[in-house]
Design an enzyme around this catalytic site. Structure first.
Site, PDB file in Angstrom:
ATOM      1  N   GLY A 284     -17.819 -16.052  39.521  1.00 48.23           N
ATOM      2  CA  GLY A 284     -18.382 -17.063  40.410  1.00 48.23           C
ATOM      3  C   GLY A 284     -18.519 -16.507  41.806  1.00 48.23           C
ATOM      4  O   GLY A 284     -19.607 -16.211  42.285  1.00 48.23           O
ATOM      5  N   ARG A 322     -11.384 -22.514  53.381  1.00 41.25           N
ATOM      6  CA  ARG A 322     -10.576 -21.392  52.913  1.00 41.25           C
ATOM      7  C   ARG A 322      -9.573 -20.861  53.948  1.00 41.25           C
ATOM      8  O   ARG A 322      -8.435 -20.546  53.585  1.00 41.25           O
ATOM      9  CB  ARG A 322     -11.467 -20.241  52.430  1.00 41.25           C
ATOM     10  CG  ARG A 322     -12.206 -20.523  51.130  1.00 41.25           C
ATOM     11  CD  ARG A 322     -12.851 -19.265  50.573  1.00 41.25           C
ATOM     12  NE  ARG A 322     -11.843 -18.312  50.111  1.00 41.25           N
ATOM     13  CZ  ARG A 322     -11.521 -17.197  50.766  1.00 41.25           C
ATOM     14  NH1 ARG A 322     -12.114 -16.878  51.907  1.00 41.25           N
ATOM     15  NH2 ARG A 322     -10.608 -16.383  50.275  1.00 41.25           N
ATOM     16  N   TYR A 326      -6.223 -21.145  52.138  1.00 36.12           N
ATOM     17  CA  TYR A 326      -5.792 -19.878  51.544  1.00 36.12           C
ATOM     18  C   TYR A 326      -5.557 -18.767  52.568  1.00 36.12           C
ATOM     19  O   TYR A 326      -5.411 -17.611  52.182  1.00 36.12           O
ATOM     20  CB  TYR A 326      -6.864 -19.347  50.570  1.00 36.12           C
ATOM     21  CG  TYR A 326      -7.240 -20.257  49.442  1.00 36.12           C
ATOM     22  CD1 TYR A 326      -6.292 -20.965  48.728  1.00 36.12           C
ATOM     23  CD2 TYR A 326      -8.569 -20.383  49.049  1.00 36.12           C
ATOM     24  CE1 TYR A 326      -6.646 -21.790  47.678  1.00 36.12           C
ATOM     25  CE2 TYR A 326      -8.940 -21.200  48.000  1.00 36.12           C
ATOM     26  CZ  TYR A 326      -7.970 -21.904  47.314  1.00 36.12           C
ATOM     27  OH  TYR A 326      -8.333 -22.704  46.270  1.00 36.12           O
ATOM     28  N   CYS A 353     -10.237 -32.749  64.559  1.00 37.39           N
ATOM     29  CA  CYS A 353      -9.013 -33.107  65.290  1.00 37.39           C
ATOM     30  C   CYS A 353      -7.795 -32.514  64.597  1.00 37.39           C
ATOM     31  O   CYS A 353      -6.900 -33.231  64.137  1.00 37.39           O
ATOM     32  CB  CYS A 353      -8.894 -34.616  65.397  1.00 37.39           C
ATOM     33  SG  CYS A 353     -10.177 -35.357  66.420  1.00 37.39           S
TER      34      CYS A 353
END
Length: 449
Positions: A284, A322, A326, A353
């Site tokens: 992917g 991400r 991660y 915020c």
């Protein structure tokens, strides 16, 4: 880092010209003006070439595009046109694939907790197979076979091989302690094979394993393939899928295996484990990531003497989760000067915020960066739009495909009206229970005097 952005991080058709960097023959500056920002830009030729490279490496019929990386009707159609199967992980992704004209028998259905509706939709579509994750899912399939009359469905059993890989704990999926699949070490995988073979509701089509994502060492992918191949040989099943997980370079200097490298290592590992059949993979990120980039408009530059410089852009964690999720790392450049040195160090932040709304913690940028500049982050074609949200009620960005000098809108930008589309209208003004604030005064109707 004072050097220019590495060409290895840009889409394949990227080139510099009088109007700055262009992709697919279209200047990025023009795209920003025409479609607004934030904007996801995909190099269609890059996408198609990556699909072809995957098929060349693994063979026709052996590559399923993991659509969770990036999915819209245009992407599903493109992957299908290039000969890839579609791997979907929800009823919604299945709906998009079918809407794009992908036949059911070219779709495989994943998901660790499929509900009745998703299983019924998959059966009705005649999907290639359902990847079964648990004994509870087997219960559901057998109940639907008995009560709803669905025909026996082809199933592939997901195995947790005890091999976990990836650059962050949250994307390591192949370990024994995982929400995904039947454990090899626990004996559950062998029990699942026995049950599927005996079931009148299922046709056992193979086994599957996926060890993790953003894996830069093909040896780890080969280790997972070897473990599930040994099990497949011992269990006497006919199909073997080793998932995806091949990583990409997000920063200059990272080394990434090619599809050919991946195929060579996986095939050798499976062969050494006794497997003699075909091998299916599900890439992917490695198809879409480098093909896409995100365009932002710089709105603020805040210099805190002796501490750091903040560069605020008009997107953020709502279009690239991400970094927050991660600890994903990116680079940035100015499309007007893609080859310029980047001596300025700054933290690129979004408009949400949250102090954690950071796109790049320590970005290298040109010294003449200014408010209103168009700023690009490359390698955002995977898990950018796919994870986009409406946090702080920001509309999600548009997506364009560019090719041969043409830009086509494939996903329109959301509007403020779209943000209200799902709200259920309440009582009208003045009705009992109405507690809307008076926008003109800022006072709450219940306390206004």
């Amino acid at each position: 880092m004072t050097t220019a952005i590495s060409p290895d991080l840009l889409p394949l058709t990227a080139e510099d010209g009088p109007s700055g960097l262009s992709v697919g023959g279209v200047p990025l500056a023009e795209l920003g003006r025409r479609f607004g920002t934030p904007l996801f830009v995909y190099d269609e030729e890059h996408l198609r070439q990556r699909c072809r490279e995957a098929i060349t490496a693994f063979g026709p019929g052996n590559v399923a595009y993991a659509s969770k990386a990036f999915l819209c009707t245009a992407m599903a159609r493109l992957a299908h046109e290039e000969g890839l199967l579609l791997d979907v992980a929800s009823g919604g992704e299945l709906r998009v694939a079918l809407h794009a004209g992908v036949p059911g028998d070219r779709i495989v259905v994943h998901g660790n907790n499929k509900d009745d509706g998703e299983l019924l939709a998959a059966a009705a579509a005649g999907v290639r197979h359902i990847v079964v994750d648990s004994f509870d899912e087997m219960d559901r399939i057998e109940r639907l076979h008995a009560t709803a009359g669905i025909a026996p469905v082809p199933v592939v059993l997901r195995v947790a091989p005890g091999v976990a890989a990836g650059d962050h704990e949250a994307i390591r999926t192949g370990g024994t302690d995982s929400k995904f699949g039947f454990g090899l070490a626990t004996g559950d995988a062998a029990a699942a094979v026995r049950r599927a073979r005996k079931s009148a509701a299922m046709v056992l089509a193979g086994v599957h394993a996926h060890v993790g994502s953003q894996v830069l060492d093909a040896t780890r992918l080969a280790d997972g393939a070897a473990a599930v191949a040994r099990f497949a040989v011992g269990a006497g099943v006919d199909g073997l899928t080793v998932g995806g997980g091949l990583g990409v370079a997000y920063e200059a200097g990272q080394t990434v295996p090619s599809f050919a490298d991946w195929a060579t290592r996986v095939r050798a590992a499976a062969r050494d484990a006794g497997w003699r059949g075909e091998i299916t993979v599900e890439p992917g990120r490695s198809v879409t990531a480098r093909a896409g980039l995100t365009l932002y408009r710089v709105g603020t530059i805040k210099r805190i003497k002796g501490i750091r410089t903040y560069v605020g852009v008009d997107g953020g964690m709502s279009d690239n989760l991400r970094p927050a999720l991660y600890a994903g790392r990116y680079e940035a450049f100015l499309p007007r000067a893609p080859h310029a040195p980047r001596p300025l160090r700054a933290r690129v932040v979004g408009k949400h915020c949250e102090s954690g709304d950071v796109i790049i913690d320590d970005a290298a940028l040109p010294a003449d960066l200014r408010v209103s500049d168009l700023l690009a982050t490359p390698v955002t074609g995977a898990y950018g739009y796919a994870m986009a949200s409406n946090y702080n009620k920001l509309p999600r960005p548009a997506v364009v495909f560019v090719r041969d000098g043409d830009a086509r809108l494939v996903v329109r930008r959301e509007t403020w009206d779209d943000l209200l589309r799902l709200d259920v209208p309440g009582p009208g003004p003045g009705a009992a229970g109405d507690h809307r604030a008076d926008l003109a005064t800022g006072r709450h109707p219940a306390t206004a005097q």
